[in-house]
Design a protein around this motif. Structure first.
Motif, PDB file in Angstrom:
ATOM      1  N   GLU A 126       0.831  -1.205   0.000  1.00 14.29           N
ATOM      2  CA  GLU A 126       0.000   0.000   0.000  1.00 14.29           C
ATOM      3  C   GLU A 126       0.859   1.246   0.000  1.00 14.29           C
ATOM      4  O   GLU A 126       0.460   2.280  -0.533  1.00 14.29           O
TER       5      GLU A 126
ATOM      6  N   ARG B 235       0.326   4.226  -2.686  1.00 13.72           N
ATOM      7  CA  ARG B 235       0.154   5.639  -2.315  1.00 13.72           C
ATOM      8  C   ARG B 235       1.182   6.517  -3.011  1.00 13.72           C
ATOM      9  O   ARG B 235       0.872   7.621  -3.471  1.00 13.72           O
TER      10      ARG B 235
ATOM     11  N   ALA C  25      -5.684  -2.576  -2.787  1.00 11.38           N
ATOM     12  CA  ALA C  25      -5.269  -1.718  -1.678  1.00 11.38           C
ATOM     13  C   ALA C  25      -6.530  -1.126  -1.071  1.00 11.38           C
ATOM     14  O   ALA C  25      -6.945  -0.024  -1.439  1.00 11.38           O
TER      15      ALA C  25
ATOM     16  N   GLU D 133      -6.994   2.600  -0.133  1.00 15.52           N
ATOM     17  CA  GLU D 133      -6.722   3.648  -1.112  1.00 15.52           C
ATOM     18  C   GLU D 133      -7.826   3.731  -2.161  1.00 15.52           C
ATOM     19  O   GLU D 133      -8.457   2.720  -2.481  1.00 15.52           O
TER      20      GLU D 133
END
Length: 376
Positions: free
Chosen positions: A154, A158, A174, A177
């Motif tokens: 993750e 990001r 993820a 997100e």
């Protein structure tokens, strides 16, 4: 009727020129340029790219957005080149020749070529853990969109979202997100595979998955670090519990998903002395290694131990005996990932979604009813 002409730098380009370059009708060009919805994303992308290449519409090179000189039409991103950014399991071979990811890349290339998009391949394994370097890697690669392929963390997701390019995850998710993903139904496929073993009478079913997350104190159900493999593990547990079978956590193994890793994991299962009549492997390469270890131990597949894999890589049907496995349409995953990336580029504010592709249990010759006694 006079052709609609826009002059850029003194050169006249018409909708007829755009239509010819994109291999569509002028009506289709008009629909795309006026943002009508009755045009597929693939055709829309091809028309927009042709229009940008010919200079019919002005392209902002810093953002890869084309701006149409019409108050009724919003800016739309053109994907000229997309990045196939690949991450892999530590210690695992790269993409080249990989029996799972190579077909995914082929599906990506086919779909991208049909839409007039280039594909840039890059392994980003060396940048994992260097989140600040990833956005710059995207900019230096000069890609307009990103397919993040494989078990990225993750943190990596990001970081790439910070590159401000359309992003789609491939065979990964993820949950924390806002990002699109295209995956196979790993949970459903695993549950169906283990349910098939249970229907034949197996109760002592071992599991071989991927690398485990370090936990202190160690959990009974050790979590796989790879999202898709953990989904397959959860499907394994669900099938056992649904059938009223109490899981034996000592028959739960994992390694790095290679053939050698499957071999080592199966050896550890045999060394426990715990009885089992079947092994569900979270990928086919692990299943190949497990079959080698069973053969070396003097055990017959499927007479003594049944084996089921996952993925249906090319070699699965050529093994002796041919491997029962769960088929994943790998090229379809790649093609649909490109389509999802196009849709995200054309609608950057849309709700993020995860597309799970149907998988299919392929019954071959490595599964049979259990013997009278479990292997110890």
């Amino acid at each position: 009727m006079a052709a609609d002409t826009r002059r850029i730098g003194g050169a006249g380009v018409t909708t007829r020129d755009v239509a010819r370059a994109a291999a569509v009708s002028r009506v289709t060009v008009s629909r795309v340029l006026n943002n009508h919805h009755n045009v597929t994303d693939k055709v829309r992308q091809r028309v927009l790219k042709a229009a940008a290449d010919l200079g019919y519409i002005r392209q902002k090179s810093t953002t890869s957005l084309i701006s149409i000189d019409s108050a009724s039409t919003r800016p739309v991103r053109v994907l000229r080149n997309i990045g196939f950014f690949f991450t892999s399991v530590h210690g695992y071979e790269p993409l080249t020749g990989n029996p799972f990811w190579s077909p995914v890349l082929h599906g990506v290339e086919q779909e991208a070529t049909a839409a007039g998009i280039g594909v840039t391949y890059r392994s980003i394994n060396q940048l994992v853990g260097q989140a600040e370097a990833l956005p710059e890697a995207v900019r230096s690669a000069r890609v307009d969109g990103i397919l993040l392929v494989g078990p990225a963390t993750e943190t990596t997701v990001r970081a790439l979202l910070g590159a401000e390019r359309p992003l789609v995850l491939v065979e990964n998710c993820a949950p924390g997100e806002r990002v699109d993903a295209v995956v196979s139904d790993s949970f459903g496929g695993a549950r169906a595979a283990v349910a098939h073993l249970i229907e034949l009478g197996h109760r002592d079913v071992a599991f071989i998955g991927g690398p485990f997350r370090v936990s202190a104190p160690p959990a009974l159900h050790r979590e796989n670090t790879i999202w898709s493999i953990e989904q397959r593990a959860l499907g394994y547990w669900a099938a056992l519990r649904q059938a009223g079978v109490e899981p034996d956590y000592r028959l739960y193994e994992g390694d790095n998903l290679s053939t050698a890793a499957g071999y080592r994991a199966c050896q550890r299962l045999l060394a426990t002395g715990r009885p089992f009549t079947a092994i569900f492997c979270a990928n086919d390469e692990g299943a190949v290694g497990a079959m080698q270890a069973l053969h070396q131990a003097g055990l017959n597949v499927p007479g003594d131990v049944s084996v089921v894999g996952f993925d249906d890589i090319e070699v699965a049907q050529h093994l002796i005996p041919p491997l029962t496995t769960v088929r994943v349409d790998k090229e379809a995953i790649g093609g649909l990932a490109v389509q999802r990336l196009l849709a995200r580029a054309l609608a950057p504010g849309a709700v993020a979604s995860t597309l799970a592709l149907h998988v299919e249990l392929i019954q071959r010759e490595t599964v049979a009813a259990p013997p009278h006694r479990s292997i110890r």
